[in-house]
Design a protein around this motif. Structure first.
Motif, mmCIF file in Angstrom:
data_model
loop_
_atom_site.group_PDB
_atom_site.id
_atom_site.type_symbol
_atom_site.label_atom_id
_atom_site.label_comp_id
_atom_site.label_asym_id
_atom_site.label_seq_id
_atom_site.Cartn_x
_atom_site.Cartn_y
_atom_site.Cartn_z
ATOM 1 N N VAL A 144 -1.779 2.096 3.795
ATOM 2 C CA VAL A 144 -2.586 0.888 3.972
ATOM 3 C C VAL A 144 -1.706 -0.363 3.888
ATOM 4 N N LEU A 145 -0.812 -0.415 2.895
ATOM 5 C CA LEU A 145 0.098 -1.555 2.762
ATOM 6 C C LEU A 145 0.979 -1.707 3.993
ATOM 7 N N TRP A 146 1.526 -0.621 4.479
ATOM 8 C CA TRP A 146 2.414 -0.653 5.648
ATOM 9 C C TRP A 146 1.691 -1.199 6.875
ATOM 10 N N LEU A 147 0.508 -0.672 7.142
ATOM 11 C CA LEU A 147 -0.224 -1.104 8.337
ATOM 12 C C LEU A 147 -0.587 -2.588 8.267
ATOM 13 N N VAL A 148 -0.967 -3.042 7.093
ATOM 14 C CA VAL A 148 -1.380 -4.446 6.949
ATOM 15 C C VAL A 148 -0.181 -5.384 6.935
#
Length: 439
Positions: free
Chosen positions: A189-193
């Motif tokens: 989630v952190l990577w995509l955002v």
């Protein structure tokens, strides 16, 4: 007054985003190694409860290494085709599910299948990370960036011995695999955002900013032309630089996996440390590895700033690291626990400094569109060597019960590997896409 995208201030401000991306790579490496370290920490427990022999454990590790080799090759190719943004997300989801699947294994075969699935996903970590570094960092910062994210491997190896024994004692070994695997979904989630946000804020190339291998996010008038050519495996395998990196990884990667999967057992057998006593020695070893990873990357960057050629600086740093591994030969017969730990810690630190520079050689010698594939080939070679060492170590331990000959092999492989790289790379300043590089 609004600043233009190409202004110096805007460029410097936006170029700092590369360090946020580097931080995400660091976290991914931390999760990667925490997940794979669990089985090494639990080896004595699993051997006791599931009645494994040394050879059984060796087969499980060899299955991991075989699949890791395939993962490096196939997922490295995937990263060049899909990009690290989407490809890395898929890899982390896959390996997190595989880590959790260990909790449901009941036999050596079941663990072998779960380890193989874990390895296939984790094989994408370094190709994706190196591709990202090649896209976001200039030459003089790449080894440092690689050293920083590579330091996450050691943090993962520190986090695991601090948490896994407690989870195992409180809830059982199955929950150790479930808990470590579940954390991967938070990273995705952190990577995509964050990656998507950072990419939208990038405006143009500056001297400390985003390299020109990202033509889709830089101003066209600032993009220097790059050579284009077929990046097929068949084409890459004709380059001697590819073989140099692959052989270097084949010889030295197995030593790191020796530290990862057998050092807890080494401390248990030679120093009598139980599950709750392993934490501090392992923390010392892997924190030292962090220092080595960052220092190795810093050293070659410092030499480049002193006008050394890029390739010569990398090889000089690798020579320092190769010499630092030699004393591990004496760890088995060290007079005290902490002397043994110190010798292993020094060797592990030097390995990570070596690793930061050998990986960075890829981004130095190959254009961005080939980095993922070359790292994949090299990683496959390293995993292949690690598969062989897993079988070798398990049979040596089964026959002799001693780590002495194992550490003797580990002590000299780096100098042998560096000699081969020195012969095969060729001219210090000749990148693989340069006409003068030759074959």
């Amino acid at each position: 007054m609004n600043e233009s995208p190409g202004s110096s201030h805007a460029g410097r401000r936006n170029s700092n985003l590369r360090w946020i991306i580097c931080g995400l790579l660091f976290l991914a490496a931390t999760l990667n190694y925490a997940d794979r370290q669990v089985i090494g920490i639990l080896k004595p427990t699993l051997q006791l409860q599931l009645h494994w022999s040394e050879v059984d454990y060796g087969h499980i590790i060899a299955a991991f290494q075989f699949a890791y080799a395939l993962g490096y090759l196939l997922v490295g190719r995937l990263m060049d085709r899909t990009g690290s943004y989407r490809g890395f997300s898929f890899a982390v989801v896959f390996w997190s599910l595989a880590e959790m699947a260990h909790a449901f294994a009941r036999s050596v075969t079941g663990f072998g299948i779960a380890r193989s699935a874990l390895a296939l996903g984790e094989g994408g970590s370094f190709p994706a990370s190196m591709k990202t570094v090649a896209e976001w960092f200039p030459e003089n910062e790449r080894a440092l960036a690689t050293g920083i994210f590579n330091a996450g491997t050691n943090i993962g190896a520190v986090v695991a011995p601090l948490t896994v024994p407690w989870i195992t004692i409180q809830y059982g070994w199955r929950w150790a695999f479930l808990a470590t695997g579940a954390i991967g979904f938070i990273w995705v989630v952190l990577w995509l955002v964050v990656y998507g946000w950072a990419e939208k804020r990038v405006h143009g190339y500056e001297f400390g900013g985003i390299p020109v291998s990202r033509p889709e996010i830089v101003r066209p008038e600032l993009v220097r032309p790059q050579p284009t050519r077929d990046a097929s495996w068949a084409h890459l395998l004709t380059r001697r630089q590819v073989w140099a990196i692959a052989i270097g990884k084949f010889l030295t990667d197995p030593v790191w996996f020796l530290y990862l999967f057998w050092i807890p057992d080494f401390l248990n057998k030679t120093r009598g440390l139980g599950l709750l006593n392993l934490g501090l020695p392992l923390v010392v070893i892997y924190l030292s590895s962090d220092v080595g990873s960052v220092s190795g990357g810093w050293l070659s960057g410092a030499l480049i700033r002193r006008r050394w050629s890029v390739i010569a600086a990398r090889k000089a740093a690798m020579l320092v690291c190769a010499c630092g591994v030699l004393p591990i030969l004496f760890a088995v017969r060290a007079s005290s626990l902490w002397m043994a730990v110190g010798l292993v810690a020094l060797a592990a630190a030097c390995h990570q400094g070596w690793s930061a520079n050998i990986y960075t050689l890829v981004s130095d010698m190959f254009p961005g569109q080939e980095v993922g594939s070359v790292v994949g080939i090299a990683g496959m070679a390293g995993a292949g060597g690690s598969m062989l060492i897993a079988e070798l170590v398990s049979h040596i331990l089964q026959a002799t019960g001693s780590y002495y000959s194992i550490f003797a092999i580990a002590s000299c492989t780096y100098l042998v590997a560096l000699g081969i790289i020195q012969v095969m790379v060729g001219k210090a300043d000749a990148p693989a896409n340069s006409p003068e590089a030759g074959s």
